[in-house]
Design an enzyme around this catalytic site. Structure first.
Site, PDB file in Angstrom:
ATOM      1  N   GLU A   1       0.822  -1.206   0.000  1.00 13.68           N
ATOM      2  CA  GLU A   1       0.000   0.000   0.000  1.00 13.68           C
ATOM      3  C   GLU A   1       0.860   1.262   0.000  1.00 13.68           C
ATOM      4  O   GLU A   1       0.500   2.270  -0.619  1.00 13.68           O
ATOM      5  CB  GLU A   1      -0.950  -0.033   1.190  1.00 13.68           C
ATOM      6  CG  GLU A   1      -1.995  -1.134   1.052  1.00 13.68           C
ATOM      7  CD  GLU A   1      -2.933  -1.229   2.242  1.00 13.68           C
ATOM      8  OE1 GLU A   1      -4.157  -1.150   2.046  1.00 13.68           O
ATOM      9  OE2 GLU A   1      -2.429  -1.390   3.377  1.00 13.68           O
TER      10      GLU A   1
ATOM     11  N   GLU B   1      -3.369  -9.836   3.103  1.00 15.46           N
ATOM     12  CA  GLU B   1      -4.221  -9.543   4.261  1.00 15.46           C
ATOM     13  C   GLU B   1      -5.293 -10.592   4.513  1.00 15.46           C
ATOM     14  O   GLU B   1      -5.644 -10.877   5.657  1.00 15.46           O
ATOM     15  CB  GLU B   1      -4.877  -8.158   4.095  1.00 15.46           C
ATOM     16  CG  GLU B   1      -4.060  -7.004   4.642  1.00 15.46           C
ATOM     17  CD  GLU B   1      -2.977  -6.568   3.701  1.00 15.46           C
ATOM     18  OE1 GLU B   1      -2.361  -5.524   3.952  1.00 15.46           O
ATOM     19  OE2 GLU B   1      -2.723  -7.268   2.705  1.00 15.46           O
TER      20      GLU B   1
END
Length: 262
Positions: free
Chosen positions: A119, A139
């Site tokens: 990210e 994730e």
């Protein structure tokens, strides 16, 4: 100038701010201290007229950033404390801060870039990577949420490719990431530093006010209809600047321009 705080090394050299996450023993995992320092440094760079671009990288070649520091998260949970939750709390979201830094931002991906590290890279404008630097969002394998990537990733690459990355948690190779446009360039690991420096210098050789205008227009006009985006007037106006006069004069006189940022 070189400074170090919260495992982030900060250097400024010839209008470029270099930030290095320096936790190689933890694969440059992003602790709350690292996140806070990145917010502070990117925020400062955004308003510093002497900084024309920002470079983000990791120490060593084993990882750009392995994501959030899960050991720290586990310790917080065992103490009954809340882990950092995206878009809440006193600190601004680190990814939002990088995205809204109105200077060109470049991720120099020196190794695998995963989870929150992915990210961080997505939040930057340009990404140049070593050929061993896989990129992924695991994730779903950790019970986390990938708040930023679920919004941004499908805007950067085809939706089906983005969702496969999110659903499976499996990384893309550097070559696959280049094919889908997640990486601008992939180079041998030994050549990364020189290639990245060549790229950033090709950026800051240009008029700083124009660079800022580009960044702010692209960011704020991203989801606007074309006719609305064309009527945006955000950031400095290069058309009325001294640098515009200098740029044209330098071109006609066949010499490099001497930018003043005004």
């Amino acid at each position: 100038m070189t400074e170090r705080h919260n495992d982030v090394v900060y250097e400024v050299d010839e209008h470029v701010a270099y930030l290095t996450i320096d936790r190689p023993e933890r694969r440059n995992a992003m602790s709350t201290g690292v996140a806070s320092e990145l917010v502070r440094r990117f925020s400062e760079a955004s308003i510093d007229d002497d900084i024309w671009a920002v470079v983000l990288t990791g120490a060593d070649d084993k990882a750009f950033c392995a994501g959030a520091d899960l050991k720290e998260f586990d310790e917080l949970a065992r103490q009954g404390k809340q882990i950092p939750v995206p878009m809440t709390g006193a600190e601004r979201n680190v990814y939002e801060t990088i995205t809204e830094t109105y200077k060109p931002t470049i991720a120099v991906i020196n190794g695998p870039v995963l989870a929150g590290g992915c990210e961080l890279a997505l939040a930057c404008d340009l990404r140049i990577a070593a050929d061993h630097a896989v990129i992924g969002m695991p994730e779903a394998k950790r019970g986390m949420g990938a708040n930023f990537a679920t919004v941004l990733l499908p805007r950067l690459i085809p939706r089906a490719v983005a969702l496969e990355m999110l659903y499976t948690g499996e990384p893309l190779s550097a070559e696959e990431a280049l094919k889908w446009g997640l990486y601008n360039r992939v180079v041998p690991s030994a050549d990364l530093r020189d290639a990245a420096e060549k790229l950033v210098r090709s950026v800051v050789a240009n008029a700083p006010l124009t660079l800022r205008r580009y960044k702010e227009m692209v960011t704020k006009g991203w989801e606007l209809p074309v006719h609305s985006a064309l009527r945006l007037s955000v950031g400095p106006n290069p058309y009325l600047s001294q640098d515009r006069e200098e740029g044209i004069r330098a071109f006609l006189e066949k010499r490099p321009p001497n930018w003043q940022g005004r």
